[in-house]
Scaffold this active site. Sequence first.
Site, mmCIF file in Angstrom:
data_model
loop_
_atom_site.group_PDB
_atom_site.id
_atom_site.type_symbol
_atom_site.label_atom_id
_atom_site.label_comp_id
_atom_site.label_asym_id
_atom_site.label_seq_id
_atom_site.Cartn_x
_atom_site.Cartn_y
_atom_site.Cartn_z
ATOM 1 N N ARG A 61 -3.048 6.647 1.755
ATOM 2 C CA ARG A 61 -3.725 7.756 2.311
ATOM 3 C C ARG A 61 -2.641 8.523 3.302
ATOM 4 N NH1 ARG A 61 -9.164 5.761 4.536
ATOM 5 N NH2 ARG A 61 -7.942 3.748 4.874
ATOM 6 N N ASP A 110 -7.373 -2.424 -6.657
ATOM 7 C CA ASP A 110 -7.914 -3.020 -5.462
ATOM 8 C C ASP A 110 -8.156 -4.578 -5.690
ATOM 9 O OD1 ASP A 110 -10.695 -3.862 -3.585
ATOM 10 O OD2 ASP A 110 -9.543 -2.260 -2.879
ATOM 11 N N ARG A 163 -6.813 11.747 -5.098
ATOM 12 C CA ARG A 163 -8.026 10.987 -4.799
ATOM 13 C C ARG A 163 -9.001 11.818 -4.927
ATOM 14 N NH1 ARG A 163 -9.105 6.261 -0.374
ATOM 15 N NH2 ARG A 163 -11.714 6.672 -0.291
ATOM 16 N N ARG A 214 0.915 -1.241 0.030
ATOM 17 C CA ARG A 214 -0.002 0.003 -0.080
ATOM 18 C C ARG A 214 0.841 1.190 0.084
ATOM 19 N NH1 ARG A 214 -3.367 -0.254 4.914
ATOM 20 N NH2 ARG A 214 -4.240 -2.255 4.244
ATOM 21 N N TYR A 258 -15.405 -11.933 0.521
ATOM 22 C CA TYR A 258 -16.102 -10.985 0.415
ATOM 23 C C TYR A 258 -17.464 -10.922 -0.538
ATOM 24 C CZ TYR A 258 -12.265 -7.704 1.845
ATOM 25 O OH TYR A 258 -11.350 -7.326 2.877
#
Length: 354
Positions: A31, A77, A40, A27, A154
């Site tokens: 962020r 993702d 973003r 990652r 998921y």
Amino acid sequence: MTHLKNDTFLRALLRQPTEYTPVWMMRQAGRYLPEYNATRKRAGSFMSLCKNPDLATEVTLQPLARFPLDAAILFSDILTVPDAMGLGLYFAEGEGPKFERPLREEWEIRDLTVPDPAGNLKYVIDAVSQIRRALDGSVPLIGFSGSPWTLATYMIEGQGGTDFLTIKKMAYARPDLLHHVLDITAQAVTIYLNAQIEAGAQAVMIFDSWGGALSHAAYREFSLQYMEKIVAGLTKEREGRRVPSIVFTKGGGLWLEAMADIGADALGLDWTIDIGEARKRVGDKVALQGNFDPAILLAMPEAIERETAAVLASYGHGHGHVFNLGHGITQHTPPENAGVMIEAVRRLSRQYHV
């Protein structure tokens, strides 16, 4: 394609000699970087960022402009594959990913089909091509996917952060249905990763984020065997060079020996296992990547350097080590602290490669 100026990462994955231990971060485009947050915001949403190859390229390159990293990883993702299967991925503000149409009914499971990467996943493949061109041979590009088991959690639970009761109930009550989901998903992941390799990815990684939620026997049945099928089906050579594969099961320290036997070139480790101990257990079968606790990057620079030195010393002399975090970097990390770790790896690791 352009000549690769820095192939240290690829050589380490193949346990070939390197001058230092290569480093990248899971990652690494995320962020914790103010420049990522600005891009973003321009994109409007996380999925808009993923689905715009120009913006995906921009954020993939941002950490490389800031740090001397040894690899880039495609910005995307893991849930792109089930989204392309028609399950309706969306992100609820502050709640993470969810699916509009989770797999609950037998007919839905039987209707599941393998998506064509040139169709609903074309934006990912276009991003790979564009990033590879933009890198211009500076460092290798890593492609990736979620593991079948992790994607299935998921797809069946409908969201992340659950106790896995719905999928585990299916595993024990209707294993035939779960195996069908996993088989279709494994085919999809194999085709998807090979499309990424064809588009320019020079190594690929399979993220089994939820494999550690399984029991001992269930891990082999519902996770490991499907990753083994994927690894067997991957394109092994491209542009005259081997394309290494990395398998990472978070919470998978119990099964390192079994993981080392599935044919991947490297294993990712989380922070719960000592890397020196892992090296003793797997021998020279595979390279090892990771296990630095991302929370250490919230500490003072002296602590970061001390812990970095400890991981390097634990692995010890020789090749086949890729320095990385034991999971994704947290958004609360000061960017300069990541820089401290990366600089320390570059400076302190050379002594182990003479």
